[in-house]
Design a protein around this motif. Structure first.
Motif, PDB file in Angstrom:
ATOM      1  N   TRP A  55      50.367  -6.887 -11.743  1.00 33.78           N
ATOM      2  CA  TRP A  55      49.124  -7.350 -11.119  1.00 33.78           C
ATOM      3  C   TRP A  55      48.765  -8.754 -11.604  1.00 33.78           C
ATOM      4  N   SER A  59      48.284 -11.995  -9.272  1.00 36.20           N
ATOM      5  CA  SER A  59      47.069 -12.813  -9.287  1.00 36.20           C
ATOM      6  C   SER A  59      47.403 -14.287  -9.480  1.00 36.20           C
ATOM      7  N   THR A 109      41.783  -9.465  -8.120  1.00 40.79           N
ATOM      8  CA  THR A 109      43.072  -9.188  -8.767  1.00 40.79           C
ATOM      9  C   THR A 109      42.965  -9.256 -10.289  1.00 40.79           C
TER      10      THR A 109
END
Length: 233
Positions: A55, A59, A109
């Motif tokens: 993640w 981002s 995010t």
């Protein structure tokens, strides 16, 4: 203030690329630095099927995509009137619909990274909570000031599109009483605040990357553009 049509008549392809080699070089430097600091979750914890590290990389990648698109559109519109020639009066509305989702993806995010992450920052929890609430509150105040006084049309770079937007006076209300660069400074503290409240090392790395990278945009793209529009180029 320069006339936008005059800028387009006088500028060259070289002017469109001003600051962009430095921009690309700093992308590589910041990417390598940020990704080298990310820590894998020791237990492989996942959120929506992805680890916190994945993640975090997502981002970072979306932030890069956002700012590369912004740099291209700003220069293409300022120097070649490209978006307006393609879409006419709908140009700014279409650009805003492209710009805002990628902007909103930044805090979302980082929040998801923080929720998935089990690697702590290593600072006292009371400090994380205190600073986190403070930073998020400053960011909310800053966004309120942008929406109320600065307006979205200006925030998405409307002065690259419209003479009447470029001719608007400087804003000195809300957070803009204290800084003219609210969108690059105080508002981006909100990303740090999210990471601190989640006590997430990986989210903190992403927040630091995004805050450093927005200043790359300022110095490599926006500052030269402002010299064209408001200076004596």
């Amino acid at each position: 203030m320069a006339n936008l049509e005059d800028i387009r008549r006088r500028s060259t392809w070289r002017d469109m690329l001003e600051g962009q080699p430095q921009h690309l070089g700093l992308i590589v430097f910041l990417w390598l630095g940020a990704t080298s600091l990310l820590m894998p979750s020791p237990d492989g914890q996942r959120f929506l099927g992805l680890t916190a590290q994945t993640w975090a990389i997502t981002s970072i990648g979306l932030a890069i995509l956002h700012q590369v698109i912004v740099a291209f559109i700003f220069r293409a519109e300022l120097h070649r009137n490209l978006v307006t020639r393609l879409h006419g009066e709908a140009d700014l509305a279409i650009w805003t619909r492209m710009f805002l989702p990628l902007l909103v993806a930044r805090p979302i995010t980082i929040l998801i990274t923080g929720l998935a992450d089990v690697v702590p920052i290593g600072t006292p929890q009371w400090l994380n909570i205190g600073l986190g609430i403070t930073f998020v509150a400053i960011a909310i105040y800053g966004m309120h000031s942008v929406l109320t006084y600065f307006t979205i049309r200006r925030a998405v770079g409307g002065d690259h599109f419209r003479e009447e937007i470029a001719a608007l006076p400087l804003v000195d209300k809300g957070i803009f009483k204290y800084t003219s660069n609210a969108m690059y400074g105080p508002i981006f503290l909100g990303l740090w605040g999210i990471a601190l409240l989640c006590d997430s090392w990986n989210a903190l790395v992403v927040a630091a990357f995004q805050h450093a990278y927005i200043w790359v945009h300022y110095y490599c793209t926006e500052k030269p553009d402002m010299e064209w529009i408001y200076g004596n180029r």
